[in-house]
Scaffold this motif. Structure first.
Motif, PDB file in Angstrom:
ATOM      1  N   ARG A 211      13.438 -12.729 -16.866  1.00  0.00           N
ATOM      2  CA  ARG A 211      14.790 -12.669 -16.515  1.00  0.00           C
ATOM      3  C   ARG A 211      16.202 -11.310 -16.173  1.00  0.00           C
TER       4      ARG A 211
ATOM      5  N   TYR B 281       9.013 -20.873 -27.877  1.00  0.00           N
ATOM      6  CA  TYR B 281       9.469 -19.771 -27.380  1.00  0.00           C
ATOM      7  C   TYR B 281       9.800 -18.230 -27.643  1.00  0.00           C
TER       8      TYR B 281
ATOM      9  N   LYS C  11       5.360 -20.413 -23.816  1.00  0.00           N
ATOM     10  CA  LYS C  11       6.793 -19.596 -23.109  1.00  0.00           C
ATOM     11  C   LYS C  11       7.445 -18.145 -23.480  1.00  0.00           C
TER      12      LYS C  11
ATOM     13  N   TYR D 167      14.223 -11.210 -21.315  1.00  0.00           N
ATOM     14  CA  TYR D 167      15.882 -10.704 -20.634  1.00  0.00           C
ATOM     15  C   TYR D 167      15.753  -9.367 -20.586  1.00  0.00           C
TER      16      TYR D 167
ATOM     17  N   PHE E  63      10.034 -15.216 -22.192  1.00  0.00           N
ATOM     18  CA  PHE E  63      11.234 -14.473 -21.303  1.00  0.00           C
ATOM     19  C   PHE E  63      11.235 -13.250 -21.703  1.00  0.00           C
TER      20      PHE E  63
ATOM     21  N   GLU F 152       8.914 -15.421 -17.934  1.00  0.00           N
ATOM     22  CA  GLU F 152       8.748 -14.627 -16.099  1.00  0.00           C
ATOM     23  C   GLU F 152       9.626 -14.097 -17.081  1.00  0.00           C
TER      24      GLU F 152
ATOM     25  N   PHE G 264      17.052 -23.421 -26.002  1.00  0.00           N
ATOM     26  CA  PHE G 264      17.059 -23.844 -25.327  1.00  0.00           C
ATOM     27  C   PHE G 264      17.466 -24.746 -26.648  1.00  0.00           C
TER      28      PHE G 264
END
Lengths: 520, 164
Positions: free
Chosen positions: A263, A177, A218, A222, A220, A261, A301
């Motif tokens: 968050r 990630y 992928k 934040y 993210f 994405e 994760f």
């Protein structure tokens, strides 16, 4: 005649100062006069004392007017500002302003210039050249380019970004990630927010390059909940990039897949700490993890994860575009490249000033910042957010550099500088630092959780003159314990503002002022 | 003033269903609940726990860890005043005392008539035009007494900030 192009910023600062009302008034005024004009909502140039800063495109360049209030609009239209006419609020050709000309804008090259959500304008101003070159170079050479640039983590820790990438690239895993730390909680900082609101594709491109380099598919971001506007702009930009084939499978025909994405955080300052952020992303309480294992090995994760500050990631596109050497040639010592310095608080000319490392604190505050907004003398500045030291005026010769600040028991952190005038009570600020730590502590380690509350009480006793000497020794000991015994920077760095306030401003803690010492 | 939906188990289940596929879905679900109902009602906790295969304690732990999540409905207008250092350097402490007096409510509390909630917020990133505030979701920079008066008028008149 070509219809004039007008720029009205729509970043959070401009809006907070009335930019939306100005834009509305402008639309109505143009309509009433039967003038067709193109109003572009650009990002901010970063000169916040001039916001809302309205610009008009002319043959001479973009002419600025600011700060414009809704009430000014009719008068400006009457004065002929659409052709760049003179007016008391006219500041001339914006690119010629010394405040901008003195800067070296690499990471922030596009902010305020383009329409943040226009991919066409992003590409016309150098966007996606970095990714294209990274695709040509391949993963391993892309990582080495970032290592060569000397880029260090802009969140504050200053760890070399390229080395982090190398570690993740070498870690075997079925899934990796990229996590962008956009939990910019430090008071006095807004660089991350400005990128997200004024140049969102720059972050998307940087994260895509990171994904390509280390083999992550992928990402993210934040983003803190205190930045609702930035969150919305980023979501729109991600969607547009996806539609244009710049996120998803087989990006630009390279065979590389990467998607991302957004968050949202939920008001916890500690989630700016990388391991706490990862916990939060996983849907847990934001408790700090003990290291090792490093997130590069066991991250989000449980998978190898690159977690970088937003500014670090947004700097990657220009490094790949121009090469690591180009970037490394700016700066001083081991601090290479440029830093977006954020001038804030009680300052006349506050905003974002990107410059090569090495500029002195005094030049930043007094010359570029123009001194205090209140017009009173500067007493201290806090550099590096709530965990950063207070520096008195006699340390203003300190160059802006990771190591030079560390030598003064201070940190540059994320590049924020908050100016205070002579009305500030430094004992109150020291107590606030402890209170903030108590308020925001995740509670996992004792020095931070308990130490901060004991710190508040002890400072209260010192100020009240209760067993002064004993309590001063106790506070010093407590700070020492917090510094060495805390799991993360929240408890570990809270002593910086406390000890620096105590060292430089003992009179605010009830001490008899010392006789002036002869200059060295 | 934000308008929220009345509590319904069906609606809550729908909100969970919309977000449960996300990686680390707890936070996005809690945010969506608060957006829908204005706060996170207690019956939501076991519902999330069951859907995400977590214990109730884990969900409760997340809900109570983060400052943003409310377990009680907020006032009709929510006023968040920045309490961080940059705003303090521009006199936010005195302005907060003034706002408490004008709005008739202490920091961190909701007025008895449910008209207004006053809360601290730690940094809106508007530090070069301090003091700043977030009123009914609208950003306010260069906050002064006159703007606080305007906010108080809106609260008293039951109007959305900026309408007066």
């Amino acid at each position: 005649m070509k219809s004039p192009r007008i720029f009205v910023p729509n970043d959070a600062t401009a809006i907070a100062c009335g930019a939306d009302r100005v834009a509305k008034r402008l639309e109505a005024g143009l309509l009433a006069r039967g003038i067709t004009a193109d109003i572009t909502r650009n990002g901010s140039r970063g000169m916040f004392w001039l916001e809302p800063l309205v610009e008009i495109e002319t043959e001479r360049g973009r002419i600025g007017y600011g700060p414009v209030t809704p009430a000014d609009v009719d008068e400006l239209l009457h004065a002929g500002f659409l052709t760049g006419a003179d007016h008391p609020k006219c500041i001339g050709v914006v690119d010629e302003l010394p405040w901008l000309k003195k800067q070296t804008r690499l990471t922030f090259a596009r902010i305020g210039i383009i329409d943040p959500l226009s991919l066409t304008e992003y590409e016309a101003h150098g966007g996606y050249r970095g990714l294209k070159r990274a695709i040509d170079l391949g993963p391993a050479a892309t990582v080495e380019e970032v290592v060569d640039s000397g880029l260090r983590g802009r969140g504050g820790a200053g760890f070399p970004t390229g080395i982090k990438w190398r570690t993740v690239a070498a870690a075997p895993a079925d899934q990796k990630y990229i996590v962008c730390n956009a939990d910019e909680g430090d008071s006095g900082t807004f660089a991350d927010r400005l990128i997200m609101e004024a140049d969102p594709y720059c972050l998307i491109e940087g994260m895509t390059i990171a994904g390509l380099a280390v083999g992550a598919t992928k990402g993210f971001v934040y983003c803190r909940s205190e930045y609702p506007l930035a969150f919305v702009v980023m979501e729109k930009a991600i969607e547009k990039a996806r539609m244009a084939g710049l996120l998803g499978d087989n990006i630009l025909g390279s065979g590389v897949s990467f998607d991302m994405e957004m968050r949202m955080g939920a008001g916890a300052y500690v989630c700016g700490e990388e391991t706490s952020l990862l916990e939060s992303l996983e849907g847990k309480r934001g408790l700090v993890r003990a290291k090792p294992p490093l997130p590069a090995h066991v991250g989000l994760f449980g998978k190898p994860t690159v977690i970088n500050n937003l500014v670090s990631l947004a700097t990657v596109p220009i490094i790949l575009d121009k090469g690591g050497k180009f970037y490394r040639d700016f700066g001083m010592g081991r601090s290479r490249g440029t830093m977006p310095i954020q001038l804030a608080g009680n300052i006349k000319h506050g905003g974002l000033f990107e410059t090569a490392f090495g500029i002195s604190l005094g030049e930043l505050v007094n010359e570029i910042g123009g001194g205090t907004a209140s017009g009173r003398p500067v007493k201290a500045v806090q550099a590096g957010g709530p965990l950063g030291a207070y520096l008195p005026v006699h340390q203003f010769d300190t160059p802006f550099d990771y190591e030079a600040f560390a030598a003064k028991d201070a940190l540059i952190g994320h590049g924020g500088i908050v100016v205070f005038d002579d009305t500030v009570d430094m004992a109150h600020m020291a107590k606030f630092a402890m209170e903030f730590c108590a308020h925001e502590s995740c509670g996992k380690c004792t020095p931070c959780r308990i130490g901060s509350t004991r710190g508040v009480e002890t400072i209260d006793k010192i100020v009240a003159g209760e067993k002064r000497e004993q309590n001063l020794a106790l506070l010093e000991d407590l700070c020492h314990t917090m510094k060495l015994g805390s799991l993360c920077a929240l408890g570990g760095f809270t002593p910086y503002p406390v000890v620096s306030a105590l060292t430089h401003f003992p009179e605010d803690f009830g001490a008899t002022p010392k006789l002036p010492v002869a200059a060295e | 003033m934000a308008v929220y939906e009345d509590w319904s188990t069906e609606r809550a289940a729908q909100v969970i269903a919309e977000h449960k596929h996300l990686d680390g879905a707890t936070m996005p679900i809690l945010h969506a609940m608060q957006e829908t109902f204005g706060f996170v009602p207690d019956p939501v906790v076991p519902m999330i726990a069951e859907t995400l295969n977590l214990s109730r304690a884990e969900v409760y732990g997340v809900l109570t860890f983060y400052h943003d999540f409310r377990r009680e409905p907020p006032g009709r207008t929510v006023v968040k005043l920045c309490a961080a250092e940059a705003c303090q350097s521009m006199g936010s402490t005195a302005l907060t005392a003034y706002a408490e007096e004008k709005l008739g409510v202490s920091m961190g509390e909701t007025s008895a008539d449910g008209r207004v909630t006053l809360e601290p917020i730690y940094c809106l990133g508007l530090c070069a035009c301090a003091p700043s505030a977030l009123v009914d979701g609208q950003l306010v920079g260069r906050l002064d007494r006159a703007t606080v008066d305007e906010i108080a008028e809106c609260v008293a008149a039951g109007k959305h900030f900026g309408e007066v």
